[in-house]
Design an enzyme around this catalytic site. Sequence first.
Site, mmCIF file in Angstrom:
data_model
loop_
_atom_site.group_PDB
_atom_site.id
_atom_site.type_symbol
_atom_site.label_atom_id
_atom_site.label_comp_id
_atom_site.label_asym_id
_atom_site.label_seq_id
_atom_site.Cartn_x
_atom_site.Cartn_y
_atom_site.Cartn_z
ATOM 1 N N LYS A 144 0.826 -1.213 0.000
ATOM 2 C CA LYS A 144 0.000 0.000 0.000
ATOM 3 C C LYS A 144 0.866 1.271 0.000
ATOM 4 C CE LYS A 144 -3.992 -2.085 -0.286
ATOM 5 N NZ LYS A 144 -4.165 -3.377 0.245
HETATM 6 C C1 LIG Z 1 -5.529 -4.305 0.539
HETATM 7 C C2 LIG Z 1 -6.979 -4.055 0.554
HETATM 8 C C3 LIG Z 1 -7.772 -4.340 1.673
HETATM 9 C C4 LIG Z 1 -7.264 -5.108 2.861
HETATM 10 O O1 LIG Z 1 -6.190 -4.518 3.484
HETATM 11 P P1 LIG Z 1 -5.405 -5.349 4.613
HETATM 12 O O2 LIG Z 1 -4.698 -4.259 5.391
HETATM 13 O O3 LIG Z 1 -4.460 -6.252 3.900
HETATM 14 O O4 LIG Z 1 -6.397 -6.067 5.428
HETATM 15 C C5 LIG Z 1 -9.099 -3.987 1.660
HETATM 16 N N1 LIG Z 1 -9.653 -3.377 0.584
HETATM 17 C C6 LIG Z 1 -8.937 -3.119 -0.530
HETATM 18 C C7 LIG Z 1 -9.603 -2.433 -1.676
HETATM 19 C C8 LIG Z 1 -7.580 -3.464 -0.582
HETATM 20 O O5 LIG Z 1 -6.879 -3.241 -1.700
#
Ligand SMILES: *Cc1c(COP(=O)(O)O)cnc(C)c1O
Length: 383
Positions: A184
């Site tokens: 992210k």
């Molecule tokens: C990565 C992601 C999540 C989940 O994030 P985590 O921190 O890995 O639980 C949820 N929604 C979207 C759109 C994502 O890309």
Amino acid sequence: MDQPFLMFHRPSLDHEEEQSVLEALRSGWLTTGPKTKAFEREFADYVGAPYAVGVNSCTAALHIALIAAGVQPGDEVITSPITFASTANVIVHAGAKPVFVDVEPDTLNMDVSQLESAITERTRAIIPVHFAGHPCDMDPILDIANRHSLTVIEDAAHAIESAYKGRKIGSLSPMTAFSFYATKNITTGEGGMITCQDAGLAEQLAVLSLHGISKDAWKRYTAAGYQHWDIIAPGFKYNMFDLQAAIGLCQLRKVERFWQRRKQISQIYDQAFGELEEICILSCKPYARSAYHLYTLQIQPERAGLMRDEMLDALQQRGIGVGVHFRAVHLHPYYREAFGFRRGMFPIAEQASDQILSIPLYPAMTDEDVQRVVSTVKAIIND
Ligand SMILES: *Cc1c(COP(=O)(O)O)cnc(C)c1O
């Protein structure tokens, strides 16, 4: 000719994060504590929200947000089919039924014009997903939610730096969930945050994130004197801990710098791919400040003479890492079988599901890396 493989993503971490983790390790306080509290404060300030609660993932954030919104078995929650597994899975975890609204073709965000017709008397909440960091059209979503007494919980996993009509994502809805997963915009390895506008709700989320035990349970081992704790809800083990926050504090200070670089790379891609008729790219609406989390190419198979999956293989073979964000959730086996979803229900999402792929977009890319992605994509199309 033989260049090293260009990873789809590589996080930008340096001696600052290393130093900060070492400091946290040596402090003797590993779990939720002062660094988590500091990260929550700084993150809330960054997005312009009065409160933020650190958790161990965005998935956890979305889950306890649904519980705090009062979602119960038998309820329905509306979201987008173009999202990660967890957005829909947490609706199931809360005992509710996921209801999808098709996306608009130029952003792959929920098509707000179809939202109201998906609402029933069982609908309880809406989870808009800011796909690739481009914010959804929030004013009509909040207006519709208001008129039907629904809670809006934003999935802002891609959208830390996003703004809608000049207002930061995280400051608009009752609750907004962010991710610090390794790929992210900023990372703590694994981690998440919920921002909210209400002190009582922030307190409830904090309790739900730590076993449902009463206020400031993390302080129970300090010098302030022993405090008994009470279980006031069947909460979860979702708390953020200080080693994560130690990384997050460093990352947050670089968030705008990272964003600038991703914006620059996105603009280079826009110029390179905007004119090609074999590929469609997404657009940016006048109301949006995008977080530029992903760069999405949508392959036009008849014009390109190849399918998306062939493009994925060809890029990997030529040393470029790729991703697919996302194959439509409603077409996955569990969702078909448990809820009866089938192809044909959300045509725009389904077409995107078959045609989109993501190319590398991260600040550690050099200018040469970016040019290499551009020339490789073009070479494959012209082959
Ligand atoms: C990565 C992601 C999540 C989940 O994030 P985590 O921190 O890995 O639980 C949820 N929604 C979207 C759109 C994502 O890309």
